[in-house]
Design an enzyme around this catalytic site. Structure first.
Site, short mmCIF file in Angstrom:
data_model
loop_
_atom_site.label_atom_id
_atom_site.label_comp_id
_atom_site.label_asym_id
_atom_site.label_seq_id
_atom_site.Cartn_x
_atom_site.Cartn_y
_atom_site.Cartn_z
N ARG A 56 22.93 20.97 68.42
CA ARG A 56 23.17 20.92 69.86
C ARG A 56 23.19 22.29 70.53
NH1 ARG A 56 28.43 17.25 70.59
NH2 ARG A 56 29.15 18.68 68.97
N LYS A 161 28.51 14.88 50.56
CA LYS A 161 29.80 14.22 50.39
C LYS A 161 30.71 14.57 51.57
CE LYS A 161 32.31 17.69 47.73
NZ LYS A 161 33.44 17.93 48.65
N LYS A 195 24.39 22.68 39.06
CA LYS A 195 24.72 23.90 38.32
C LYS A 195 24.11 23.87 36.92
CE LYS A 195 29.15 24.61 40.71
NZ LYS A 195 28.86 25.93 41.29
N GLU A 229 41.03 26.70 42.16
CA GLU A 229 40.59 27.66 43.16
C GLU A 229 41.77 28.51 43.60
OE1 GLU A 229 37.42 26.16 46.04
OE2 GLU A 229 38.54 24.34 45.59
N HIS A 254 32.97 15.42 42.00
CA HIS A 254 32.69 16.51 41.07
C HIS A 254 33.27 16.26 39.68
CE1 HIS A 254 31.28 18.43 44.58
NE2 HIS A 254 32.38 19.04 44.95
N LYS A 360 40.41 31.32 39.60
CA LYS A 360 39.27 30.46 39.93
C LYS A 360 38.52 30.15 38.65
CE LYS A 360 35.06 29.97 42.61
NZ LYS A 360 34.15 30.51 43.63
#
Length: 509
Positions: A56, A161, A195, A229, A254, A360
């Site tokens: 937009r 997703k 991955k 994370e 996942h 992580k």
């Protein structure tokens, strides 16, 4: 045009128009356009292709091209030279329109008539909010932008997703999509499956005869999956995350996908349906491992205020920007699952994921049973100082990120006069074996959509089977209030109770 790369079989030969819905968003700039640029630079895109950004914002072609050229230079995995970038962005056009109105689609069809020398293959990438999926697909069909499969040209639609919020909404979404499209035209994307390290799970299991025979209840004590994370709700993440949380955002796609690859039976061949059929069988056999109460198998948490690994003060989840201060959404989730089939019956599967954790990392750890007779003394050594310890089981670790690789912990005799065993690690690392960067997940997945290979995408029955596993948790959220956990920790300490009766504990390393 750049010269083709080494993987010539990956080249897309037929002309194609790629339309990105929500093209002004972060995903387009950070992932999609850099991935398409690398495919172009490696000679994997056809001579004739066009990328149309649909959003937009009040841009024109030149402004949009300039923005994406900057994005390529900033986010491309490989160095981006000015000439190749300039050649690439000449293939890009911009279409201003409101995705929720059919007029914008009619205007897009007219633009195709200007762009395409004759009707071409079309890929539509829906990088938009989930509530607009059905609207976009319906208007694509009504405006004749998509064609039925089986003709001279193909039409495919990629959907990001989340695929619903629960089992009922996932079924409703699948029903709406399949009302306008054939299943073969729908590509539900899960970037984890793109991955290299995730794809390597299948090749490791089924290309090596020495491991597959011990992947069963006779030899495996338990399986752990961790996706941790260190970030919180920075950069406006809170608006989306508070609506979905760790269960819906991570577990129901996942992590269950990772679990399927580790536990599925060998497919008859490597076709998309053969692999996805085996994953659906595992999901249909998967249950929460509830002994008495559902809290025996599930733990939810929210991070509290504190300091991160750098000593920087951080807010608690409920104080973050765009988070409801009374939110019940979890930033950490852990659960204990079982798979009720002949191979895995009785093997506990421990899964956890969360924000503001100590490190992580994403890994799958398969812990094997200890030998029935402990013939040797086990030692743990640090700086040549050793202490007697319990015999440790072998552990096979699939390290998804970072430090991608596969590691096997085994016991070996420590040099010296005494016959004692010490744990050592046999390892394969991508960085140590191949001195080059791994392809980004979107590089692989976008090429797969252009080739029509749906192996790494989720089928409608697969989506619904995933939600069936998690739905009992969603039905009992009132009994599973989130526990507080400090930042820079490994989630809620209450998750340790999931190991009751299991040899071991969470791998906090």
């Amino acid at each position: 045009m750049p010269q083709p790369g080494n993987i010539t079989e990956s080249r897309v030969n037929d002309p194609v128009t790629i339309v990105i819905f929500g093209a002004s968003g972060d995903l387009t700039h950070r992932k999609l356009i850099p991935a398409l640029y690398i495919a172009y630079a490696q000679g994997l895109l056809p001579e004739r292709f066009t990328i149309v950004g649909f959003a937009r914002r009040d841009y024109d072609d030149e402004i949009f091209r300039g923005m994406l050229a900057d994005s390529v230079k900033e986010f491309s995995r490989l160095p981006a030279d000015d000439r190749t970038v300039a050649d690439f962005v000449r293939h890009i056009r911009y279409h201003k329109g409101d995705i929720s109105t059919i007029g914008a689609y009619e205007d897009l069809r007219k633009k195709f008539e200007d762009v395409e020398t004759y009707p071409e293959n079309r890929l539509f990438y829906l990088s938009i909010i989930p509530s607009l999926f059905e609207t976009a697909v319906r208007f694509l069909k009504q405006s004749r932008l998509v064609v039925a499969p089986g003709g001279a040209q193909w039409s495919r639609v990629v959907i990001e997703k989340p695929f619903g919020r629960d089992l009922a909404s996932a079924r409703a979404l699948n029903g709406e999509l399949l009302r306008h499209l054939d299943e073969s035209q729908i590509y539900r994307i899960d970037h984890y499956l793109g991955k290299e390290t995730v794809q390597n799970i299948l090749s490791f299991r089924f290309a090596n005869a020495i491991f597959e025979p011990v992947f069963n209840r006779s030899y495996v004590d338990h399986i752990q999956i961790t996706a941790a994370e260190t970030v919180g709700m920075e950069k406006g993440r809170g608006g989306y995350y508070d609506e979905y949380g760790a269960l819906r955002d991570m577990v129901t796609n996942h992590l269950l996908q990772l679990l399927c690859l580790v536990t599925m039976e060998a497919p008859g061949d490597l076709s998309a349906d053969s692999i996805r059929n085996e994953k659906v069988k595992v999901l249909n056999a998967m249950r929460l491992d509830v002994r008495q109460e559902i809290s025996d198998a599930v733990c939810r948490g929210q991070y509290a205020a504190g300091v991160d690994a750098q000593g920087k003060p951080v807010k608690g989840y409920l104080s973050e920007e765009r988070i409801d201060p009374h939110s019940d959404t979890e930033s950490f989730a852990a659960m204990r699952l079982s798979i009720n089939n002949w191979r895995w019956a009785g093997v506990p599967i421990l899964v956890r994921t969360g924000k503001r954790m100590a490190k992580k990392t994403t890994e799958v750890a398969v812990q094997f049973k200890v030998p029935p007779l402990q013939l040797f003394q086990q030692v743990e050594c640090e700086d040549d100082v050793c202490d007697i310890a319990r015999i440790k089981p072998n552990t096979l670790i699939f390290q998804i990120q970072p430090n991608e690789g596969i590691f096997l912990k085994v016991g070996t005799k420590r040099p010296g006069m005494r016959f004692v065993v010490e744990d050592v690690k046999m390892d394969f690392s991508y960085s140590g074996t191949w001195n080059k960067s791994l392809p980004e997940a979107y590089e692989r997945l976008l090429l797969d959509t252009l080739h029509g290979d749906s192996t790494l995408f989720t089928r409608s029955d697969e989506v619904e089977a995933e939600w069936k596993v998690v739905q009992p948790i969603l039905d009992n959220l009132a009994a599973l209030k989130p526990c507080a956990y400090p930042p820079n920790a490994w989630g809620a300490p209450e998750a340790d109770r999931l190991f009751l009766g299991v040899e071991g504990k969470w791998r906090n390393a």
